[in-house]
Design an enzyme around this catalytic site. Structure first.
Site, PDB file in Angstrom:
ATOM      1  N   LYS A 194      78.271 138.239 -76.612  1.00 42.15           N
ATOM      2  CA  LYS A 194      78.012 138.066 -75.175  1.00 42.15           C
ATOM      3  C   LYS A 194      79.309 138.006 -74.379  1.00 42.15           C
ATOM      4  O   LYS A 194      80.321 137.507 -74.864  1.00 42.15           O
ATOM      5  CB  LYS A 194      77.240 136.762 -74.931  1.00 42.15           C
ATOM      6  CG  LYS A 194      75.798 136.790 -75.406  1.00 42.15           C
ATOM      7  CD  LYS A 194      75.118 135.467 -75.083  1.00 42.15           C
ATOM      8  CE  LYS A 194      73.655 135.490 -75.452  1.00 42.15           C
ATOM      9  NZ  LYS A 194      73.014 134.198 -75.204  1.00 42.15           N
ATOM     10  N   GLU A 224      77.205 134.444 -80.812  1.00 43.97           N
ATOM     11  CA  GLU A 224      76.174 133.447 -81.124  1.00 43.97           C
ATOM     12  C   GLU A 224      75.220 133.994 -82.160  1.00 43.97           C
ATOM     13  O   GLU A 224      75.062 135.205 -82.299  1.00 43.97           O
ATOM     14  CB  GLU A 224      75.347 133.138 -79.860  1.00 43.97           C
ATOM     15  CG  GLU A 224      75.973 132.166 -78.925  1.00 43.97           C
ATOM     16  CD  GLU A 224      75.134 131.935 -77.677  1.00 43.97           C
ATOM     17  OE1 GLU A 224      74.106 132.620 -77.509  1.00 43.97           O
ATOM     18  OE2 GLU A 224      75.514 131.076 -76.879  1.00 43.97           O
ATOM     19  N   ASN A 265      71.937 124.263 -65.051  1.00 45.51           N
ATOM     20  CA  ASN A 265      71.894 124.594 -63.631  1.00 45.51           C
ATOM     21  C   ASN A 265      72.249 123.346 -62.832  1.00 45.51           C
ATOM     22  O   ASN A 265      71.584 122.325 -62.949  1.00 45.51           O
ATOM     23  CB  ASN A 265      70.517 125.106 -63.236  1.00 45.51           C
ATOM     24  CG  ASN A 265      70.198 126.427 -63.905  1.00 45.51           C
ATOM     25  OD1 ASN A 265      71.041 127.319 -63.952  1.00 45.51           O
ATOM     26  ND2 ASN A 265      69.019 126.540 -64.458  1.00 45.51           N
ATOM     27  N   TYR A 320      71.697 135.134 -83.310  1.00 45.22           N
ATOM     28  CA  TYR A 320      70.607 135.744 -82.550  1.00 45.22           C
ATOM     29  C   TYR A 320      69.300 135.007 -82.857  1.00 45.22           C
ATOM     30  O   TYR A 320      68.935 134.832 -84.016  1.00 45.22           O
ATOM     31  CB  TYR A 320      70.488 137.227 -82.888  1.00 45.22           C
ATOM     32  CG  TYR A 320      69.285 137.895 -82.270  1.00 45.22           C
ATOM     33  CD1 TYR A 320      69.066 137.829 -80.898  1.00 45.22           C
ATOM     34  CD2 TYR A 320      68.375 138.593 -83.049  1.00 45.22           C
ATOM     35  CE1 TYR A 320      67.962 138.440 -80.323  1.00 45.22           C
ATOM     36  CE2 TYR A 320      67.261 139.205 -82.481  1.00 45.22           C
ATOM     37  CZ  TYR A 320      67.062 139.125 -81.120  1.00 45.22           C
ATOM     38  OH  TYR A 320      65.966 139.723 -80.560  1.00 45.22           O
ATOM     39  N   ARG A 345      71.961 122.269 -59.820  1.00 48.33           N
ATOM     40  CA  ARG A 345      71.310 122.266 -58.506  1.00 48.33           C
ATOM     41  C   ARG A 345      69.843 121.913 -58.716  1.00 48.33           C
ATOM     42  O   ARG A 345      69.401 121.774 -59.845  1.00 48.33           O
ATOM     43  CB  ARG A 345      71.399 123.664 -57.900  1.00 48.33           C
ATOM     44  CG  ARG A 345      70.862 124.687 -58.911  1.00 48.33           C
ATOM     45  CD  ARG A 345      70.649 126.037 -58.350  1.00 48.33           C
ATOM     46  NE  ARG A 345      70.407 127.019 -59.386  1.00 48.33           N
ATOM     47  CZ  ARG A 345      69.247 127.281 -59.956  1.00 48.33           C
ATOM     48  NH1 ARG A 345      68.180 126.602 -59.596  1.00 48.33           N
ATOM     49  NH2 ARG A 345      69.117 128.194 -60.896  1.00 48.33           N
TER      50      ARG A 345
END
Lengths: 141, 448
Positions: free
Chosen positions: B157, B199, B290, B201, B292
């Site tokens: 990634k 990472e 996140n 999978y 927020r």
């Protein structure tokens, strides 16, 4: 809510020696805080009046604000001389005012030739994006 | 009276104005010229037009937001979700201008925005992560070492990645060389940053996320978890709280571990830690945090009776945090369906336009968060979500039944919406059995 009613409420708050007075109905709420002697804070929720001045009609050209800020018609801080007055001839690119925001001054320029019909915003008033500032009557050939 | 500017639009702006009003705080709406007649503009105490319809010149313009805050004399800015809500630069500029940013400080926001850095940070704080490289891998030999350790298949990634760009699935060592080169090249082209990490999978998992609120001083509480496995192109369509698949002991473990870890980071305000949950292993793997409020915060509110926006404001404006974990109780089950102005038959093509007929099937335990009204014109410039319909009932089955008739009663026309599609999902046998994962819609050929 009309101004008279609010005046009455302020009077009432003072007479009764209240610190805070809050009155509301369906869509309006008036919040009055008295600060010691006579210094009163009034805020009103809801029922905003939106500026309806949009120029554009009567063949007038409208110069609009390109940003949010404080609009200045005065050329200098300590002077009352305006960039333009009603009746002045302006050419595209002439300065007609300033908008200050975050301590940065930006020139407001005429974007057409014409004669100033009206300056719609007073010195030191807050303006929002797209708000009409000055109307111009285009030159007639 | 303190004033809060809402740097957002749509239903979340309406939602925030309402809580501000309940708290006796002033509200300042900002809007673009496309949103002149929007509900948040009408109901806020003050409203300031900040720019043209294009988001980059209005809702995403830091300069204009700060100017609006200055001229309105706002004490604080609530960023909502989307737009500038996860832009560390915006939080930093607010801090510099002496305006309270309703959210965590810019430093932690920046950390969580960098995938490798976020993984390293939360791992150190005690959160389970997907096995893989410790941060950036510099060479193909390093990738081989990691693969030998965690085993194939692996996924490469991009550090700055998103939307699948710079991402490669590698099933064996033979194809590794080419995939590694391709991933770096693609990342370089898409993000100007060719740093990558590796990472394990995970082929099949659910999306389960934990809602937390931190006091900025080392403590955080959780408001349990949500299952958001029903997704289309990583866009959530249906969310549930709590995650019915979890055993009580598993739930207690992941929510408590998450709250403790985020508390340790001295996190301020609301945040969500998103995990992949592998049912067969009963194991959680960190995806991202996140920093927020989320769209689906509503269902956590329904099961706990707590106003998350109010908590955010109390922490940010007053440094107030008098909620204790033992006082937070879970009651019942809540489901949220996102209603978008899209046509599911035409690959979910957006359907802007006028709403001429509107009726929500309300009733006991039903909540609708929306900014639309009869006569509203949906502008083509923004996100297509027009309403969140939330049903709260004693258990999952009852909540599903309730949601079915609420959706069935609701009328939004003549625009196309996802109402019928959501109704179909509420009747899908696999959804009813709760045997879904994040690829449910693709794998069952419900969508292309």
């Amino acid at each position: 809510m009309d101004v008279e009613k609010i005046r009455e409420l302020i009077k009432l708050a003072k007479e009764e020696d209240l610190k805070v007075l809050r009155v509301g109905d369906m869509d309006t709420e008036v919040h009055i805080e008295t600060k010691g002697s006579g210094d009163t804070v009034v805020t009103e929720h809801g029922g905003k009046d939106k500026s309806s001045a949009d120029g554009g009609h009567n063949g007038l050209h409208t110069v609009k604000a390109a940003q949010v800020g404080t609009f200045y018609t005065h050329k200098e801080e300590n002077s009352t001389e305006n960039f333009v007055e009603a009746g002045d001839k302006v050419a595209s690119g002439d300065q007609i005012g300033m908008i200050e925001a975050m301590k940065v001054f930006n020139d407001v320029l005429a974007d057409a030739d014409g004669v100033v019909e009206e300056v719609l915003v007073g010195n030191g008033e807050t303006v929002e994006y797209d708000q009409p500032l000055v109307t111009l009557r285009p030159k007639e050939d | 009276m303190k004033k809060v500017l809402i740097a957002n639009r749509g239903e979340i702006a309406v939602r925030i104005v309402r809580t501000l009003r309940e708290m006796g705080l002033g509200s300042v709406a900002v809007y673009s010229t496309a949103d002149r007649d929007s509900l948040h503009v009408t109901i806020a105490d003050e409203a300031i037009c900040i720019g043209p319809p294009k988001s980059t010149d209005s809702y995403l313009d830091i300069e204009r937001m700060l100017q609006a805050a200055e001229v309105s004399g706002a004490d604080a800015i609530h960023p909502g979700y989307g737009f500038l809500s996860e832009t560390p630069e915006f939080a930093r500029r607010c801090e510099e201008a002496g305006i309270i940013f309703v959210g965590p400080d810019s430093a932690i926001m920046k950390k969580m925005g960098d995938k490798a850095e976020a993984r390293r940070t939360v791992k150190a704080a005690g959160i389970p992560v997907i096995p893989g490289s410790e941060g950036v891998v510099e060479s193909i030999d390093e990738v081989k070492e990691v693969a030998a350790d965690i085993g194939f298949p692996i996924v490469i990634k991009a550090v700055s990645g998103g939307g699948g760009k710079g991402m490669r699935f590698v099933h064996d060592e033979q194809s590794l060389g080419k995939q590694y080169k391709d991933a770096r090249k693609e990342a370089k082209n898409a993000f100007g940053d060719d740093r990558i990490y590796v990472e394990k999978y995970i082929p099949k998992a659910r999306h389960i996320e934990v809602q937390i609120v931190g006091d900025s001083k080392g403590d955080a509480v959780h408001l349990f978890e949500r299952d958001c496995s029903i997704q289309r192109n990583n866009q959530k369509l249906i969310e549930e709280a709590p995650a019915a698949v979890l055993a009580d002991a598993t739930r207690a473990d992941i929510t408590e571990r998450t709250a403790a870890a985020i508390g340790r980071l001295e996190y301020a305000g609301a945040g969500t830690v998103e995990y992949l949950y592998v049912e067969e292993e009963d194991a959680f793997y960190f995806m991202e945090m996140n920093t927020r409020v989320q769209v689906e915060h509503t269902i956590s509110e329904m099961i706990t009776g707590i106003d998350i926006i109010r908590l955010q404001l109390e922490v940010a404006l007053f440094g107030q945090f008098d909620i204790r974990q033992e006082d937070i109780e879970m009651k019942g089950f809540a489901i949220e369906c996102r209603i978008n102005a899209e046509n599911p038959a035409k690959n979910f093509m957006p359907s802007p336009g006028s709403i001429d007929r509107l009726h929500f099937g309300l009733g006991n335990g039903v909540r609708v968060d929306t900014h639309v009204f009869r006569g509203y014109q949906i502008p083509p410039d923004y996100d297509s979500m027009i309403a969140k319909i939330i049903a709260h009932a004693p258990d999952r089955e009852k909540a599903i039944r309730k949601m079915r008739h609420v959706l069935g009663e609701t009328v939004i026309s003549p625009i196309d919406t996802t109402l019928d599609f959501q109704h179909y999902l509420m009747n899908h046998p696999k959804y009813m059995d709760n045997t879904v994962d994040i690829k449910f819609l693709e794998n069952n050929e419900i969508i292309e």
